[in-house]
Design an enzyme around this catalytic site. Sequence first.
Site: not given
Length: 400
Positions: A116, A212
């Site tokens: 990422f 999250y």
Amino acid sequence: MGGIDRALPWKDCFVLPEGVIYLDGNSLGPLPVAAVRRVAQAVEAEWGGRLIRGWNDAGWMAQPAKLGDRIGRLIGAPAGSVVLGDTLSIKVYQALAAALSMRPERRVVLSDTGNFPTDLYMAEGLIRQTGQEHELRLAEPEAVEAAIDDRVAAVLLTEVDYRTGRKHDMRGITEAAHRSGAVMIWDLAHSAGAVEVDLAASNAEFAAGCTYKYLNAGPGAPAFIYVRPDLAEQAEPVLQGWLGHAEPFAFETGYRPGPGIERMRVGTPPVLQMAALEAALDIWDMVDMASLRRRSIELSELFIAEVESACPHLRLVSPREPSERGSQVSFAFDQGYAAMQALIARGVIGDFRAPDIMRFGITPLYLDEGDVCRAAAIIAEVMASRAYEAPEFQVRAKVT
């Protein structure tokens, strides 16, 4: 300990809008029903009623470690080795900085081309700030193990690729890093709550992840960091925040690191987000990860079969072998962004990652066979009708 079965009693634990098939829990998990009440309690009774006293009376200060232990169960980390706070980017920076200080004679940080971007950005920034001759080296995902040599100080990888869902061999790569004398750091952003993780068995020095996505703590929820217990008193917290101090309320002008994992705390914890996480973990406390993983594979295999049989224009870019991918399925399509917008307009919510990847998260806590088959049918309809060619689906939003 509870498990995941085909009846999916967990579905009622989440707020799922009528008519929506939610396949984006790998990006943002849905709201737990109990989080509404728990956050309201934190706002009204704790913040509103107790004011500053909430730090002691409501246990706000202790929450990062308590919640860290609960996440630890999901990732194979022993008690006292995980703490919450800050963002994933910050936690990656902390882990990498501590790792480099453990191998001062080495100059290479190794990652892969599928990592990422924020992890790579953090590595670049840290290297620039050190003023030393460090180098960020990127290998192709399948070539990482072969690229680890005696010049590598730290290996920084995301276990599950955010675009394709490709899953690294955590234990094998960690062993390869250790054979070469390198420190291992795992980013678990797409692993925690999605696949079985056993950090203790892997022997990795550091790990970090967010709450999250699969863990359903809400947008902006805090990240976590893991430090292997035998290193907890040695790890150097380059970000010397006051809550990582041994005695924050002594207000000393000099820094003394806190005991063990506590030294990896930096800033004031987000109390309201931790309340949401607490409610989400009440669900996760009852989940058996092995059962969830089996169910994830069943649903993923069904989804792939249904989509491929009806949509020849879509090319599977996730690994074909279930053990080699996380809990998402990705397809490539040259008009993938517009196609995803057409799907969202029809109630099938996934997301898009440049340049051409349509991502679908498979989350067994609130998805079943009916959801998967209906989603595949809607995908087939969008592709067959070329609905994605409508002008309204061609306009790019800031968040894809």
